[in-house]
Scaffold this motif. Structure first.
Motif, short mmCIF file in Angstrom:
data_model
loop_
_atom_site.label_atom_id
_atom_site.label_comp_id
_atom_site.label_asym_id
_atom_site.label_seq_id
_atom_site.Cartn_x
_atom_site.Cartn_y
_atom_site.Cartn_z
N GLU A 44 0.87 -1.12 0.03
CA GLU A 44 -0.09 0.11 0.20
C GLU A 44 0.76 1.21 -0.17
N ARG A 45 2.12 1.23 0.69
CA ARG A 45 2.94 2.33 0.91
C ARG A 45 3.63 2.45 -0.57
N ARG A 46 4.16 1.26 -1.54
CA ARG A 46 4.88 1.50 -2.71
C ARG A 46 4.15 1.50 -3.82
N LYS A 47 2.85 1.19 -3.73
CA LYS A 47 2.13 1.07 -5.24
C LYS A 47 2.09 2.30 -6.01
N GLY A 48 1.73 3.48 -5.11
CA GLY A 48 1.72 4.77 -6.02
C GLY A 48 3.20 4.97 -6.73
N PRO A 49 4.16 4.79 -5.88
CA PRO A 49 5.71 5.09 -6.43
C PRO A 49 5.92 4.08 -7.61
#
Length: 307
Positions: free
Chosen positions: A72-77
């Motif tokens: 969830e933290r890295r899916k945007g990046p």
């Protein structure tokens, strides 16, 4: 002897130790590799191919490294990195969401990126009970169409899905997809070699060479790309080169331990048969997005033309 691959396996097993060393003065080593450089626009008339190890997601973990919470933290990046590549074809490795006893068809990273990028579809993809879908090959649908797809496992029984590797280790395999790019046919083979076993890497490359040789001999244009867990000059690459593939140079690190530590040469590669030529130089996307590393590998990208 495989060039430098022993250190690759050692570093991959020592991420936590390296993080501690970094905190007390590893900056000089980090500086040895090129710094972050934005990906340049593709020259007109070329098609862009990229390879990216996305790192698996452990569904049974809600928090911690590579957990659902971490995703969830890295899916945007991850989506930002994918868009920055602006590639026509992207071969993914470790695009896997797994947990003991869970549905093999759950693939958070694949489904997220496809939803965020409707101009792409996934080749080398299907019902995970009959087609291993952890190494999809995304392609831009307005430039090409999917003609065929398949897979083979790095195993004594390569056509048996999820076969163990030659020495009985965890499954590893190659996926492939064949595309029509405006009347030109290209077959892309997507590789993820065992990082821990030298013998597995050698035998895997021998199998790759065996499988691609008839395609190349028939005059097909073939690309072999992915995470070889081996550096240029190592046996896993030279064996495939002997079958008719030329790997293009990749400068600097492509694996960074999820910390931006550039400690050894590229282990992610792009290779092509006769009839496919690199234009310019390969590029490596070495940067964070929204303050986060999308994964522990840097994507590698190259622009190619048919000859």
């Amino acid at each position: 002897m495989e060039t430098g691959i022993g250190c690759v396996a050692i570093w991959k097993k020592a991420v936590k130790w390296l993080a501690g060393i970094a905190a007390i003065g590893l900056g000089a080593l980090v500086a040895c590799s090129p710094r972050a450089v934005p990906i340049a626009q593709a020259p007109e008339g070329t098609f862009r191919v990229a390879s990216m190890n996305a790192h698996y997601i452990i569904l049974s973990q809600e928090t911690g490294a590579w957990s659902v919470g971490d995703w969830e933290r890295r899916k945007g990046p991850m989506d930002a990195a994918f868009k920055a590549l602006d590639a026509d074809i992207v071969a993914f490795q470790e695009m896997e969401s797994f947990g003991r006893g869970m549905d093999k068809n759950i693939n958070l990273a694949r489904d997220w990126l496809l939803a965020q990028n409707p101009g792409y579809a996934a080749g080398a993809n299907g019902d995970a009970n009959v087609f291993p879908s952890t190494q999809p090959i995304f392609y831009r649908t307005d430039r090409m169409s999917l003609l065929d797809q398949g897979w083979f496992f790095f195993s004594d029984t390569p056509d048996v899905i999820y076969s163990r590797t030659f020495n009985g280790g965890w499954s590893a395999f190659a996926s492939w997809a064949q595309f029509d790019l405006g009347g030109q046919v290209l077959r892309v083979v997507n590789v993820h070699n065992d990082y821990a076993s030298r013998s597995n890497r050698r035998l895997s490359s021998e199998l790759i060479a065996e499988r691609i040789a008839p395609w190349i001999d028939a005059g097909e244009r073939v690309m072999v790309v992915g995470d070889f867990n081996a550096m240029s000059g190592g046996a896993p690459l030279t064996i495939v080169e002997a079958a008719g593939i030329t790997f293009v140079p990749v400068k600097g690190a492509t694996y960074h331990l999820n910390r931006g530590l550039n400690l050894f040469g590229a282990i992610d590669h792009l290779g092509a048969s006769e009839g496919v030529r690199l234009v310019g130089e390969t590029q490596v996307l070495r940067q964070k997005f929204d303050g986060e590393w999308p994964t522990d590998h840097y994507p590698v990208v190259g622009d190619f033309v048919f000859e």
